[in-house]
Design a protein around this motif. Structure first.
Motif, PDB file in Angstrom:
ATOM      1  N   ALA A 113       0.829  -1.202   0.000  1.00  0.00           N
ATOM      2  CA  ALA A 113       0.000   0.000   0.000  1.00  0.00           C
ATOM      3  C   ALA A 113       0.865   1.254   0.000  1.00  0.00           C
ATOM      4  O   ALA A 113       0.560   2.214  -0.712  1.00  0.00           O
ATOM      5  N   ARG A 114       1.968   1.264   0.758  1.00  0.00           N
ATOM      6  CA  ARG A 114       2.836   2.453   0.808  1.00  0.00           C
ATOM      7  C   ARG A 114       3.435   2.768  -0.568  1.00  0.00           C
ATOM      8  O   ARG A 114       3.676   3.919  -0.882  1.00  0.00           O
ATOM      9  N   ASP A 115       3.660   1.740  -1.389  1.00  0.00           N
ATOM     10  CA  ASP A 115       4.224   1.949  -2.726  1.00  0.00           C
ATOM     11  C   ASP A 115       3.218   2.599  -3.674  1.00  0.00           C
ATOM     12  O   ASP A 115       3.602   3.261  -4.634  1.00  0.00           O
ATOM     13  N   LEU A 116       1.951   2.369  -3.417  1.00  0.00           N
ATOM     14  CA  LEU A 116       0.887   2.870  -4.290  1.00  0.00           C
ATOM     15  C   LEU A 116       0.265   4.167  -3.776  1.00  0.00           C
ATOM     16  O   LEU A 116      -0.544   4.782  -4.469  1.00  0.00           O
ATOM     17  N   ALA A 117       0.634   4.571  -2.560  1.00  0.00           N
ATOM     18  CA  ALA A 117       0.004   5.737  -1.921  1.00  0.00           C
ATOM     19  C   ALA A 117       0.353   7.029  -2.628  1.00  0.00           C
ATOM     20  O   ALA A 117       1.487   7.246  -3.036  1.00  0.00           O
ATOM     21  N   ARG A 118      -0.658   7.855  -2.748  1.00  0.00           N
ATOM     22  CA  ARG A 118      -0.497   9.211  -3.284  1.00  0.00           C
ATOM     23  C   ARG A 118      -0.669  10.187  -2.125  1.00  0.00           C
ATOM     24  O   ARG A 118      -1.493   9.953  -1.241  1.00  0.00           O
ATOM     25  N   PRO A 119       0.060  11.290  -2.134  1.00  0.00           N
ATOM     26  CA  PRO A 119      -0.055  12.245  -1.021  1.00  0.00           C
ATOM     27  C   PRO A 119      -1.470  12.815  -0.902  1.00  0.00           C
ATOM     28  O   PRO A 119      -2.184  12.931  -1.897  1.00  0.00           O
ATOM     29  N   VAL A 120      -1.850  13.136   0.316  1.00  0.00           N
ATOM     30  CA  VAL A 120      -3.134  13.800   0.564  1.00  0.00           C
ATOM     31  C   VAL A 120      -2.866  15.122   1.272  1.00  0.00           C
ATOM     32  O   VAL A 120      -2.040  15.183   2.178  1.00  0.00           O
ATOM     33  N   PRO A 121      -3.531  16.177   0.844  1.00  0.00           N
ATOM     34  CA  PRO A 121      -3.363  17.463   1.537  1.00  0.00           C
ATOM     35  C   PRO A 121      -4.003  17.414   2.919  1.00  0.00           C
ATOM     36  O   PRO A 121      -4.869  16.576   3.190  1.00  0.00           O
ATOM     37  N   GLU A 122      -3.558  18.324   3.771  1.00  0.00           N
ATOM     38  CA  GLU A 122      -4.125  18.454   5.110  1.00  0.00           C
ATOM     39  C   GLU A 122      -4.859  19.778   5.212  1.00  0.00           C
ATOM     40  O   GLU A 122      -4.375  20.799   4.740  1.00  0.00           O
ATOM     41  N   LEU A 123      -6.031  19.734   5.833  1.00  0.00           N
ATOM     42  CA  LEU A 123      -6.873  20.906   6.016  1.00  0.00           C
ATOM     43  C   LEU A 123      -7.185  21.074   7.494  1.00  0.00           C
ATOM     44  O   LEU A 123      -7.002  20.149   8.281  1.00  0.00           O
ATOM     45  N   SER A 124      -7.701  22.250   7.826  1.00  0.00           N
ATOM     46  CA  SER A 124      -8.217  22.472   9.173  1.00  0.00           C
ATOM     47  C   SER A 124      -9.738  22.522   9.060  1.00  0.00           C
ATOM     48  O   SER A 124     -10.271  22.795   7.979  1.00  0.00           O
ATOM     49  N   PRO A 125     -10.465  22.275  10.145  1.00  0.00           N
ATOM     50  CA  PRO A 125     -11.930  22.324  10.064  1.00  0.00           C
ATOM     51  C   PRO A 125     -12.459  23.723   9.742  1.00  0.00           C
ATOM     52  O   PRO A 125     -13.609  23.884   9.358  1.00  0.00           O
ATOM     53  N   HIS A 126     -11.599  24.728   9.855  1.00  0.00           N
ATOM     54  CA  HIS A 126     -12.003  26.109   9.574  1.00  0.00           C
ATOM     55  C   HIS A 126     -11.805  26.492   8.106  1.00  0.00           C
ATOM     56  O   HIS A 126     -12.280  27.546   7.681  1.00  0.00           O
ATOM     57  N   ASP A 127     -11.097  25.651   7.347  1.00  0.00           N
ATOM     58  CA  ASP A 127     -10.888  25.943   5.929  1.00  0.00           C
ATOM     59  C   ASP A 127     -12.230  25.939   5.199  1.00  0.00           C
ATOM     60  O   ASP A 127     -13.128  25.176   5.531  1.00  0.00           O
ATOM     61  N   THR A 128     -12.331  26.779   4.202  1.00  0.00           N
ATOM     62  CA  THR A 128     -13.578  26.877   3.444  1.00  0.00           C
ATOM     63  C   THR A 128     -13.653  25.784   2.379  1.00  0.00           C
ATOM     64  O   THR A 128     -12.645  25.174   2.012  1.00  0.00           O
ATOM     65  N   VAL A 129     -14.860  25.569   1.886  1.00  0.00           N
ATOM     66  CA  VAL A 129     -15.068  24.619   0.798  1.00  0.00           C
ATOM     67  C   VAL A 129     -14.218  25.029  -0.405  1.00  0.00           C
ATOM     68  O   VAL A 129     -13.562  24.197  -1.032  1.00  0.00           O
ATOM     69  N   ALA A 130     -14.198  26.313  -0.729  1.00  0.00           N
ATOM     70  CA  ALA A 130     -13.405  26.798  -1.864  1.00  0.00           C
ATOM     71  C   ALA A 130     -11.929  26.489  -1.670  1.00  0.00           C
ATOM     72  O   ALA A 130     -11.250  26.033  -2.598  1.00  0.00           O
ATOM     73  N   HIS A 131     -11.402  26.721  -0.460  1.00  0.00           N
ATOM     74  CA  HIS A 131      -9.990  26.426  -0.180  1.00  0.00           C
ATOM     75  C   HIS A 131      -9.733  24.923  -0.290  1.00  0.00           C
ATOM     76  O   HIS A 131      -8.711  24.507  -0.850  1.00  0.00           O
ATOM     77  N   ALA A 132     -10.643  24.106   0.240  1.00  0.00           N
ATOM     78  CA  ALA A 132     -10.477  22.658   0.179  1.00  0.00           C
ATOM     79  C   ALA A 132     -10.430  22.173  -1.268  1.00  0.00           C
ATOM     80  O   ALA A 132      -9.559  21.377  -1.643  1.00  0.00           O
ATOM     81  N   VAL A 133     -11.347  22.655  -2.087  1.00  0.00           N
ATOM     82  CA  VAL A 133     -11.358  22.261  -3.506  1.00  0.00           C
ATOM     83  C   VAL A 133     -10.060  22.690  -4.187  1.00  0.00           C
ATOM     84  O   VAL A 133      -9.457  21.928  -4.950  1.00  0.00           O
ATOM     85  N   GLU A 134      -9.596  23.892  -3.896  1.00  0.00           N
ATOM     86  CA  GLU A 134      -8.347  24.383  -4.491  1.00  0.00           C
ATOM     87  C   GLU A 134      -7.154  23.529  -4.057  1.00  0.00           C
ATOM     88  O   GLU A 134      -6.292  23.186  -4.870  1.00  0.00           O
ATOM     89  N   GLN A 135      -7.088  23.154  -2.787  1.00  0.00           N
ATOM     90  CA  GLN A 135      -5.982  22.315  -2.305  1.00  0.00           C
ATOM     91  C   GLN A 135      -6.007  20.934  -2.961  1.00  0.00           C
ATOM     92  O   GLN A 135      -4.964  20.405  -3.351  1.00  0.00           O
ATOM     93  N   LEU A 136      -7.183  20.375  -3.086  1.00  0.00           N
ATOM     94  CA  LEU A 136      -7.302  19.076  -3.753  1.00  0.00           C
ATOM     95  C   LEU A 136      -6.869  19.188  -5.217  1.00  0.00           C
ATOM     96  O   LEU A 136      -6.167  18.324  -5.741  1.00  0.00           O
ATOM     97  N   ARG A 137      -7.274  20.261  -5.868  1.00  0.00           N
ATOM     98  CA  ARG A 137      -6.887  20.470  -7.261  1.00  0.00           C
ATOM     99  C   ARG A 137      -5.371  20.625  -7.390  1.00  0.00           C
ATOM    100  O   ARG A 137      -4.736  19.994  -8.234  1.00  0.00           O
TER     101      ARG A 137
END
Length: 131
Positions: free
Chosen positions: A72-96
């Motif tokens: 699984a570690r060989d196939l893992a892709r990084p995931v961004p980290e957010l705070s619960p205060h981040d906005t939906v727009a910020h979350a979408v931008e970070q994922l993008r």
């Protein structure tokens, strides 16, 4: 109800106790088994309490078809980290920006509290307003 882009991601998240994950040293068949049992295609990859990234069941299927003995570690892709205060727009931008479909949410103390998916964010943004 339409979610505004500046709405916090706090209520659009999957609680930590409902996050489906696999250990970093999980073999391909374990990844596929967990994905099938949980009806999830994307799983977090953890090394103890540390989140290494996410793995997609499709990547595990491709690795198996190619005869690769990946973990699984060989196939893992990084995931961004957010705070619960981040906005939906910020979350979408970070994922993008990270070309990711999942992000982990950490509280002010750095504890993993939730998970948010691009699919859930977009569905919430695009749902029609109630009349």
């Amino acid at each position: 109800m339409l979610t505004e882009p500046q709405h916090p991601v706090g209520d659009l998240q999957i609680p930590a106790d409902r996050i489906t994950s696999v250990p970093a040293d999980a073999a391909i068949d374990v990844v596929l088994g967990v994905a099938g049992d949980s009806d999830r295609t994307r799983l977090l990859v953890r090394d103890g309490a540390t989140v290494l990234g996410s793995v997609h069941a499709r990547d595990a299927l491709v690795a198996r078809a190619q005869g690769r003995a990946a973990l699984a570690r060989d196939l893992a892709r990084p995931v961004p980290e957010l705070s619960p205060h981040d906005t939906v727009a910020h979350a979408v931008e970070q994922l993008r920006l990270h070309r990711a479909s999942l992000a982990v949410v950490r509280d002010d103390a750095g504890r993993l509290t939730r998970l948010v998916s691009l699919d859930d964010l977009l569905a919430r943004l695009l749902e029609p307003r109630a009349a």
